[in-house]
Enzyme design. Sequence first.
Site, PDB file in Angstrom:
ATOM      1  N   LYS A  22      34.384  31.157  31.657  1.00 37.63           N
ATOM      2  CA  LYS A  22      35.696  31.482  32.236  1.00 37.63           C
ATOM      3  C   LYS A  22      36.381  30.243  32.785  1.00 37.63           C
ATOM      4  O   LYS A  22      37.580  30.012  32.574  1.00 37.63           O
ATOM      5  CB  LYS A  22      35.510  32.503  33.355  1.00 37.63           C
ATOM      6  N   ASP A 117      41.078  33.963  44.564  1.00 37.73           N
ATOM      7  CA  ASP A 117      40.143  34.578  45.491  1.00 37.73           C
ATOM      8  C   ASP A 117      40.399  34.122  46.923  1.00 37.73           C
ATOM      9  O   ASP A 117      40.704  32.946  47.172  1.00 37.73           O
ATOM     10  CB  ASP A 117      38.700  34.206  45.123  1.00 37.73           C
ATOM     11  N   ASP A 313      29.501  29.154  42.999  1.00 39.20           N
ATOM     12  CA  ASP A 313      29.796  30.492  42.497  1.00 39.20           C
ATOM     13  C   ASP A 313      28.562  31.369  42.369  1.00 39.20           C
ATOM     14  O   ASP A 313      28.686  32.572  42.105  1.00 39.20           O
ATOM     15  CB  ASP A 313      30.498  30.405  41.131  1.00 39.20           C
TER      16      ASP A 313
END
Length: 429
Positions: A22, A117, A313
């Site tokens: 991604k 986010d 992440d």
Amino acid sequence: MSRFIVEGGTPLSGRIRPAGNKNAALPCIAAAVLTDRPVTLDNVPRIRDVLTLLEIVASLGASVSWDDANTVTIDAGGVEVGRVDRAMAARIRASLLLAGPLLARFGDVTLPPPGGDVIGRRRMDTHFLAFESLGATVEFSEDFRIHAEGRLQAAPVFLDEPSVTGTENAVMAAVLAHGTTVLRNAAAEPHVQDLCRMLVSMGAKIDGIGTGRLVIEGVDRLDGTRFRLGADHIETGSFIGLAAVTGSDLVIEEAPMEHLDSTLLGFRRLGVDCSVEGADLRVHGSREHEIRHDAFGAVPKIDDGPWPAFPADLTSIALVTAIRCHGTILIHEKMFESRMFFTDKLVAMGARIILCDPHRAVVVGPTRLRGGPVESPDIRAGMALLIAALGAEGRSEIHNIRQIERGYERIDDRLRALGARIERRDDGG
């Protein structure tokens, strides 16, 4: 209003393949704006963030077409303006990645503040300082405008932090600058490497790919290309955590082994063992997981950092994995001060977690989790909560799944193929 209904406590089995990266797809889509020739990207994850950025690129005048489920062609020959729609930019952090390509190609770009986010402050100053080093001026009002008189000029650039998107923007600006740019303290994550290799395939001249020092010799123009994105190492790490929490033996097909050193080391510290079988990675999730103490019995920790350290992440995934492991461990998320706040949802499910401060949490395991209603605050915490629900006893409802789907392609379908009892509901029923 979409949500997942999960019946947990069922071991999974089978094989799963990570989607394309991604975080590589987004800068590579932005880089297509650098040329007026078609760019085709293979192995693109068809997720919300990718679709949003493609929508923004199309709004600028580019032609976007899906050749198959995971192959997209972008022809930016029709792009003439450098202003990005405010409402679109608010939906995604990656809108900022268009600054470098639009500035390099047109000498001017106006962007509203990006979304993304809510995991803490995410600085943009590194981007602006890099652009200024290359001869641009930056003006701030409700939006920010970056302008260059004529062609950008190469320069030595030292990034004040090894920002991933800051590095990507600096590289995309420098590839069309006049002269040779030496970029130091650059990020070297796998997605940065993918972007650099794609740019080279377009005719850019970049040395030092995969290191913190990039030497970029500017060229007059870039050509089109066809480029295949690598497998997502973050999704791979998420599936390792999934196997451990659900007590499942899973095979991750065509895992990006060359990018998993720090990830495997972190999960090994949790007692989660994996073995390499050719191009695949087998996760021995059904075994007992014993957290490995540091020397003399000291409490161990997992902490993140710039590549090649443990990825930020994956700290949410490591934390939820630790709940099912025997022992005590400190999870230290150094980069974002709001990422750990989702732990209250895990505590409500029965986890024994002490949130020491915005960056550190102590996890004591193992604990049997109980299902319940939870809400996804961001992509990675959302996936961690989904993993927790799959390993919990009873039924869970996961709300705001749009966050999860921003980063994980068809995750409910892929989990059902492993035997997960998960249902998506879109009708509010």
